[in-house]
Design a protein around this motif. Sequence first.
Motif, PDB file in Angstrom:
ATOM      1  N   ILE A  23     -25.802 -79.541 -23.050  1.00 20.01           N
ATOM      2  CA  ILE A  23     -24.465 -79.386 -22.458  1.00 20.01           C
ATOM      3  C   ILE A  23     -23.841 -80.753 -22.197  1.00 20.01           C
ATOM      4  N   VAL A  24     -24.646 -81.666 -21.635  1.00 22.67           N
ATOM      5  CA  VAL A  24     -24.139 -83.014 -21.360  1.00 22.67           C
ATOM      6  C   VAL A  24     -23.720 -83.702 -22.659  1.00 22.67           C
ATOM      7  N   ALA A  25     -24.528 -83.562 -23.707  1.00 19.78           N
ATOM      8  CA  ALA A  25     -24.214 -84.188 -24.995  1.00 19.78           C
ATOM      9  C   ALA A  25     -22.907 -83.650 -25.563  1.00 19.78           C
ATOM     10  N   VAL A  26     -22.749 -82.322 -25.553  1.00 16.23           N
ATOM     11  CA  VAL A  26     -21.521 -81.707 -26.063  1.00 16.23           C
ATOM     12  C   VAL A  26     -20.320 -82.160 -25.235  1.00 16.23           C
ATOM     13  N   THR A  27     -20.485 -82.188 -23.917  1.00 16.97           N
ATOM     14  CA  THR A  27     -19.398 -82.598 -23.024  1.00 16.97           C
ATOM     15  C   THR A  27     -18.976 -84.037 -23.294  1.00 16.97           C
ATOM     16  N   VAL A  28     -19.953 -84.934 -23.384  1.00 16.27           N
ATOM     17  CA  VAL A  28     -19.662 -86.356 -23.615  1.00 16.27           C
ATOM     18  C   VAL A  28     -18.959 -86.556 -24.953  1.00 16.27           C
ATOM     19  N   VAL A  29     -19.465 -85.911 -26.003  1.00 18.63           N
ATOM     20  CA  VAL A  29     -18.879 -86.075 -27.339  1.00 18.63           C
ATOM     21  C   VAL A  29     -17.437 -85.566 -27.360  1.00 18.63           C
ATOM     22  N   GLN A  30     -17.184 -84.423 -26.750  1.00 17.33           N
ATOM     23  CA  GLN A  30     -15.828 -83.871 -26.790  1.00 17.33           C
ATOM     24  C   GLN A  30     -14.853 -84.670 -25.927  1.00 17.33           C
ATOM     25  N   ILE A  31     -15.324 -85.183 -24.804  1.00 21.47           N
ATOM     26  CA  ILE A  31     -14.451 -86.022 -23.976  1.00 21.47           C
ATOM     27  C   ILE A  31     -14.135 -87.328 -24.703  1.00 21.47           C
ATOM     28  N   MET A  86     -10.469 -90.636 -28.093  1.00 24.71           N
ATOM     29  CA  MET A  86     -10.327 -91.309 -29.378  1.00 24.71           C
ATOM     30  C   MET A  86      -9.167 -90.764 -30.195  1.00 24.71           C
ATOM     31  N   THR A  87      -9.055 -89.439 -30.276  1.00 24.93           N
ATOM     32  CA  THR A  87      -7.947 -88.872 -31.064  1.00 24.93           C
ATOM     33  C   THR A  87      -6.601 -89.202 -30.435  1.00 24.93           C
ATOM     34  N   SER A  88      -6.568 -89.239 -29.103  1.00 26.75           N
ATOM     35  CA  SER A  88      -5.312 -89.568 -28.412  1.00 26.75           C
ATOM     36  C   SER A  88      -4.949 -91.034 -28.588  1.00 26.75           C
ATOM     37  N   PHE A  89      -5.929 -91.934 -28.365  1.00 21.23           N
ATOM     38  CA  PHE A  89      -5.655 -93.370 -28.509  1.00 21.23           C
ATOM     39  C   PHE A  89      -5.311 -93.729 -29.953  1.00 21.23           C
ATOM     40  N   ASN A  90      -6.018 -93.124 -30.923  1.00 15.22           N
ATOM     41  CA  ASN A  90      -5.720 -93.398 -32.331  1.00 15.22           C
ATOM     42  C   ASN A  90      -4.312 -92.939 -32.684  1.00 15.22           C
ATOM     43  N   PHE A 108      -2.793 -79.851 -30.364  1.00 16.57           N
ATOM     44  CA  PHE A 108      -4.215 -79.665 -30.069  1.00 16.57           C
ATOM     45  C   PHE A 108      -5.071 -79.567 -31.330  1.00 16.57           C
ATOM     46  N   GLN A 109      -4.440 -79.287 -32.464  1.00 22.52           N
ATOM     47  CA  GLN A 109      -5.181 -79.247 -33.721  1.00 22.52           C
ATOM     48  C   GLN A 109      -5.776 -80.610 -34.062  1.00 22.52           C
ATOM     49  N   ASN A 110      -5.108 -81.686 -33.624  1.00 17.40           N
ATOM     50  CA  ASN A 110      -5.654 -83.023 -33.862  1.00 17.40           C
ATOM     51  C   ASN A 110      -7.055 -83.166 -33.282  1.00 17.40           C
ATOM     52  N   PHE A 111      -7.294 -82.510 -32.152  1.00 19.83           N
ATOM     53  CA  PHE A 111      -8.622 -82.551 -31.533  1.00 19.83           C
ATOM     54  C   PHE A 111      -9.545 -81.494 -32.124  1.00 19.83           C
ATOM     55  N   ILE A 112      -9.053 -80.250 -32.272  1.00 17.29           N
ATOM     56  CA  ILE A 112      -9.884 -79.135 -32.743  1.00 17.29           C
ATOM     57  C   ILE A 112     -10.482 -79.427 -34.114  1.00 17.29           C
ATOM     58  N   PHE A 113      -9.701 -80.069 -34.992  1.00 19.96           N
ATOM     59  CA  PHE A 113     -10.183 -80.333 -36.349  1.00 19.96           C
ATOM     60  C   PHE A 113     -10.755 -81.741 -36.505  1.00 19.96           C
ATOM     61  N   SER A 114     -11.006 -82.392 -35.390  1.00 19.18           N
ATOM     62  CA  SER A 114     -11.638 -83.720 -35.453  1.00 19.18           C
ATOM     63  C   SER A 114     -13.144 -83.562 -35.587  1.00 19.18           C
ATOM     64  N   GLU A 115     -13.798 -84.612 -36.056  1.00 16.82           N
ATOM     65  CA  GLU A 115     -15.250 -84.565 -36.217  1.00 16.82           C
ATOM     66  C   GLU A 115     -15.961 -84.456 -34.868  1.00 16.82           C
ATOM     67  N   TYR A 116     -15.310 -84.923 -33.816  1.00 16.56           N
ATOM     68  CA  TYR A 116     -15.930 -84.861 -32.489  1.00 16.56           C
ATOM     69  C   TYR A 116     -16.136 -83.407 -32.052  1.00 16.56           C
ATOM     70  N   PHE A 117     -15.124 -82.598 -32.234  1.00 17.28           N
ATOM     71  CA  PHE A 117     -15.229 -81.196 -31.815  1.00 17.28           C
ATOM     72  C   PHE A 117     -16.121 -80.404 -32.773  1.00 17.28           C
ATOM     73  N   ILE A 118     -15.859 -80.535 -34.072  1.00 16.18           N
ATOM     74  CA  ILE A 118     -16.593 -79.741 -35.066  1.00 16.18           C
ATOM     75  C   ILE A 118     -18.087 -80.061 -35.021  1.00 16.18           C
ATOM     76  N   LEU A 119     -18.431 -81.347 -35.005  1.00 17.83           N
ATOM     77  CA  LEU A 119     -19.837 -81.721 -35.024  1.00 17.83           C
ATOM     78  C   LEU A 119     -20.555 -81.329 -33.733  1.00 17.83           C
ATOM     79  N   SER A 120     -19.847 -81.385 -32.605  1.00 13.91           N
ATOM     80  CA  SER A 120     -20.480 -80.983 -31.342  1.00 13.91           C
ATOM     81  C   SER A 120     -20.801 -79.499 -31.347  1.00 13.91           C
ATOM     82  N   ILE A 121     -19.910 -78.684 -31.909  1.00 11.67           N
ATOM     83  CA  ILE A 121     -20.147 -77.236 -32.005  1.00 11.67           C
ATOM     84  C   ILE A 121     -21.297 -76.953 -32.965  1.00 11.67           C
ATOM     85  N   VAL A 122     -21.292 -77.627 -34.119  1.00 10.47           N
ATOM     86  CA  VAL A 122     -22.360 -77.436 -35.104  1.00 10.47           C
ATOM     87  C   VAL A 122     -23.702 -77.869 -34.522  1.00 10.47           C
TER      88      VAL A 122
END
Length: 274
Positions: free
Chosen positions: A23-31, A36-40, A68-82
Motif C-alpha cells: 500500500i505504501v509503495a502504491v501510494t508513494v508512486v502515485q503521489i 511529476m505529471t503536473s510539473f512536467n 485527469f487522463q494525464n495522470f490515469i494514463f501515465s506510467e506511474y498510475f498504470i505500473l502501480s496498479i499492475v
Amino acid sequence: MNEYFKLVNFEVRRFSKLFLTLIVAVTVVQIIGAFMTSFNFMERVETTMAQKQLGESEYVLEYGAYNFQNFIFSEYFILSIVFAATILVIYVFFIWYRDWLGKSSFIYRLLMLPTARRNIYFAKLTAILLFVLCLVGVQIALIEVVQQIIHGIIPDQLRVDQSKAYIYSFDVLSFLYPKTPLLFILLYGLGATVVAVVFTAILFERSYHLKGILLGAIYIIISILVIAIPVIIQDITGYLYLNEIIGLTAVTSILTLGVALYLADYLLKRKINV
C-alpha cells in the motif's frame, strides 16, 4: 464459525506487513506521479508560452488543458496498479505453498486444528478478497489525494476539472469500480470464483503431485470454458443480449464456484493426509 474467523484473522496478520508495504509503495508512486505529471505539464506550458508569446487562454485553445487522463494514463498510475495486481496474484499461490514449504510443513498443523478443514480454504479465500477490496478502497482515497495535488500545482485556467462519474468511466477505473451494484457483485464474484478455481487446482497438485499438475491444468481449462459459455454462445450465434450474457455468466460462475468448493472439500478431507 468462530474458528473460521480466527483463521481469517491469522491469514490476514501473516500478510499484513507485506500488504502494508504494498500500500505504501502504491501510494508513494502515485503521489510522485501526480507531482511529476503536473510539473512536467507546467514546464511545457511555461516554455511554450514564453517561446510563442501566448497567454494561458491562448495556450489552452491551441494545445489543450491538463485533465485527469494525464495522470490515469501515465506510467506511474498504470505500473502501480499492475504491480499491486501482480503481487496479489503471486500471493494467491504463495498463501498455500508457504504452508508446505520449510522443514516442518505448517499445513499439517493447520489440518490438525479442531475445525472443519474447509474452513482453512474459506479463510484463505476470504483473506485474498479482503486484500483486494482494501486495495480498491485505498485507490479511491488516492484519487482524491492526487486531485488535490494537481489542483494545487496547476492553475484553474490550465486544467479541466472532470466529474467523478467521468473519471471513474476510464477503462482502468471502470474495471475496478463497476457502475452498478449488480456489476460490482458480478465482477468481484467472478474474481472470487477464479481464485477458488486456482485454490482447488493447487489442492489437486498437492494431493496427486506430478499427476496433480495435469489434473489441475485440465480442471482450470474446463472451469474457464464453463464460465465462458455465454461468451462462446454469443460469438457463435450472436443472439444474446448484454443482460442475458451477464445473467448466464452469473449462473456459470456460481456453478463453477460450487464445483470448486465441493472438490476442495473432498480433496482436503480424503486426499491430503496428516
